[in-house]
Design a protein around this motif. Sequence first.
Motif, mmCIF file in Angstrom:
data_model
loop_
_atom_site.group_PDB
_atom_site.id
_atom_site.type_symbol
_atom_site.label_atom_id
_atom_site.label_comp_id
_atom_site.label_asym_id
_atom_site.label_seq_id
_atom_site.Cartn_x
_atom_site.Cartn_y
_atom_site.Cartn_z
ATOM 1 N N MET A 221 31.330 -23.354 40.986
ATOM 2 C CA MET A 221 32.266 -22.282 40.627
ATOM 3 C C MET A 221 31.969 -21.006 41.410
ATOM 4 S SD MET A 221 34.592 -23.434 38.778
ATOM 5 C CE MET A 221 34.469 -25.075 39.442
ATOM 6 N N VAL A 222 30.702 -20.701 41.627
ATOM 7 C CA VAL A 222 30.336 -19.531 42.430
ATOM 8 C C VAL A 222 30.837 -19.717 43.867
ATOM 9 C CG1 VAL A 222 28.395 -18.238 43.437
ATOM 10 C CG2 VAL A 222 28.345 -18.886 41.019
ATOM 11 N N LEU A 223 30.581 -20.894 44.436
ATOM 12 C CA LEU A 223 31.020 -21.154 45.813
ATOM 13 C C LEU A 223 32.547 -21.155 45.923
ATOM 14 C CD1 LEU A 223 28.445 -23.922 46.796
ATOM 15 C CD2 LEU A 223 28.527 -21.549 47.625
ATOM 16 N N LYS A 224 33.222 -21.624 44.879
ATOM 17 C CA LYS A 224 34.693 -21.607 44.869
ATOM 18 C C LYS A 224 35.199 -20.166 44.815
ATOM 19 C CE LYS A 224 38.635 -23.634 42.453
ATOM 20 N NZ LYS A 224 39.378 -22.507 41.942
ATOM 21 N N LYS A 225 34.562 -19.358 43.954
ATOM 22 C CA LYS A 225 34.950 -17.948 43.830
ATOM 23 C C LYS A 225 34.758 -17.206 45.161
ATOM 24 C CE LYS A 225 34.236 -16.379 39.611
ATOM 25 N NZ LYS A 225 33.603 -15.788 38.425
ATOM 26 N N GLY B 184 35.132 -18.541 47.963
ATOM 27 C CA GLY B 184 36.069 -19.122 48.925
ATOM 28 C C GLY B 184 35.430 -20.109 49.880
ATOM 29 N N PHE B 185 34.209 -20.585 49.577
ATOM 30 C CA PHE B 185 33.504 -21.503 50.472
ATOM 31 C C PHE B 185 33.840 -22.965 50.220
ATOM 32 C CE2 PHE B 185 29.899 -18.167 50.582
ATOM 33 C CZ PHE B 185 30.589 -17.415 51.510
ATOM 34 N N ILE B 186 34.242 -23.278 48.990
ATOM 35 C CA ILE B 186 34.643 -24.650 48.672
ATOM 36 C C ILE B 186 35.955 -24.620 47.903
ATOM 37 C CG2 ILE B 186 32.253 -25.512 48.623
ATOM 38 C CD1 ILE B 186 32.536 -25.694 45.552
ATOM 39 N N ALA B 187 36.617 -25.761 47.886
ATOM 40 C CA ALA B 187 37.867 -25.896 47.136
ATOM 41 C C ALA B 187 37.849 -27.220 46.387
ATOM 42 C CB ALA B 187 39.059 -25.854 48.098
ATOM 43 N N LEU B 188 38.636 -27.278 45.339
ATOM 44 C CA LEU B 188 38.867 -28.514 44.601
ATOM 45 C C LEU B 188 40.292 -28.935 44.903
ATOM 46 C CD1 LEU B 188 37.444 -27.325 41.170
ATOM 47 C CD2 LEU B 188 36.320 -28.868 42.756
ATOM 48 N N ALA B 189 40.450 -30.131 45.417
ATOM 49 C CA ALA B 189 41.783 -30.617 45.757
ATOM 50 C C ALA B 189 42.007 -31.940 45.029
ATOM 51 C CB ALA B 189 41.904 -30.810 47.264
ATOM 52 N N PHE B 190 42.913 -31.941 44.061
ATOM 53 C CA PHE B 190 43.159 -33.161 43.302
ATOM 54 C C PHE B 190 43.796 -34.222 44.187
ATOM 55 C CE2 PHE B 190 42.680 -30.096 39.927
ATOM 56 C CZ PHE B 190 41.972 -30.814 38.972
ATOM 57 N N ASP B 191 43.281 -35.459 44.065
ATOM 58 C CA ASP B 191 43.857 -36.563 44.819
ATOM 59 C C ASP B 191 44.861 -37.311 43.947
ATOM 60 O OD1 ASP B 191 42.364 -38.198 43.112
ATOM 61 O OD2 ASP B 191 40.884 -38.717 44.632
ATOM 62 N N GLU B 192 45.420 -38.394 44.463
ATOM 63 C CA GLU B 192 46.455 -39.133 43.740
ATOM 64 C C GLU B 192 45.937 -39.813 42.475
ATOM 65 O OE1 GLU B 192 44.375 -41.689 46.599
ATOM 66 O OE2 GLU B 192 45.449 -39.815 46.885
ATOM 67 N N MET B 193 44.614 -39.956 42.366
ATOM 68 C CA MET B 193 44.007 -40.568 41.183
ATOM 69 C C MET B 193 43.642 -39.520 40.129
ATOM 70 S SD MET B 193 43.774 -43.871 41.968
ATOM 71 C CE MET B 193 42.482 -44.526 40.959
ATOM 72 N N GLY B 194 43.923 -38.250 40.409
ATOM 73 C CA GLY B 194 43.611 -37.183 39.479
ATOM 74 C C GLY B 194 42.186 -36.671 39.590
ATOM 75 N N ARG B 195 41.445 -37.179 40.584
ATOM 76 C CA ARG B 195 40.082 -36.684 40.816
ATOM 77 C C ARG B 195 40.169 -35.441 41.691
ATOM 78 N NH1 ARG B 195 38.543 -42.508 42.883
ATOM 79 N NH2 ARG B 195 40.050 -41.688 44.327
ATOM 80 N N ALA B 196 39.153 -34.591 41.568
ATOM 81 C CA ALA B 196 39.131 -33.347 42.339
ATOM 82 C C ALA B 196 37.849 -33.270 43.171
ATOM 83 C CB ALA B 196 39.247 -32.143 41.427
ATOM 84 N N PRO B 197 37.842 -33.921 44.329
ATOM 85 C CA PRO B 197 36.643 -33.833 45.153
ATOM 86 C C PRO B 197 36.440 -32.403 45.669
ATOM 87 C CG PRO B 197 38.353 -35.075 46.293
ATOM 88 C CD PRO B 197 38.870 -34.755 44.920
ATOM 89 N N LEU B 198 35.174 -32.050 45.850
ATOM 90 C CA LEU B 198 34.841 -30.749 46.420
ATOM 91 C C LEU B 198 34.983 -30.839 47.929
ATOM 92 C CD1 LEU B 198 31.572 -30.238 44.369
ATOM 93 C CD2 LEU B 198 33.769 -29.171 43.921
ATOM 94 N N THR B 199 35.601 -29.821 48.508
ATOM 95 C CA THR B 199 35.760 -29.790 49.963
ATOM 96 C C THR B 199 35.308 -28.435 50.494
ATOM 97 O OG1 THR B 199 38.048 -29.009 49.776
ATOM 98 C CG2 THR B 199 37.740 -31.375 49.969
ATOM 99 N N LEU B 200 34.824 -28.442 51.702
ATOM 100 C CA LEU B 200 34.412 -27.218 52.363
ATOM 101 C C LEU B 200 35.650 -26.562 52.966
ATOM 102 C CD1 LEU B 200 31.711 -25.790 52.880
ATOM 103 C CD2 LEU B 200 31.568 -27.006 55.049
#
Length: 146
Positions: free
Chosen positions: A80-84, A86-102
């Motif tokens: 959450m700190v890294l997301k805040k 702006g270093f990582i993002a959560l992107a939901f895939d078609e299965m409803g999972r949200a992998p972390l991405t740089l």
Amino acid sequence: MVSEVSEENHVDREISCIAFRLRRLARLATRYYERELKGTGLTVQQFSMINILGTRGPINAGDLANILDLEKSTLSRNAMVLKKLGFIALAFDEMGRAPLTLTPKGEKILARAMPKWRKAQAAAHQAIGDDGWTMLDRMVTALEFK
């Protein structure tokens, strides 16, 4: 009941305890790496997270927690700190999972931090030597409870 163990023996047991010594080693290493990472705004734990994302690409939180040997709640707080930032993002895939991405911003901070981390890594390796490096790997492997 008062223990008959002398204070000196008590202190010797505390500082000869493997867990105590490993925790101390971890704190010393963390302080050293974070001193080298100063100016990047990253802790060594945050660096480890974005470094793995930069190397492996998108990864789900559970897998990243396993790689880093962290509780999911600890990983979540760090993410959450890294997301805040702006270093990582959560992107939901078609299965409803949200992998972390740089993110691109995360890639930039990783590129800026990497030379500092490499410097810390080389100095730490030099300090413990090849034998220490090998022993560290052996200790981690021996203490992993699978």
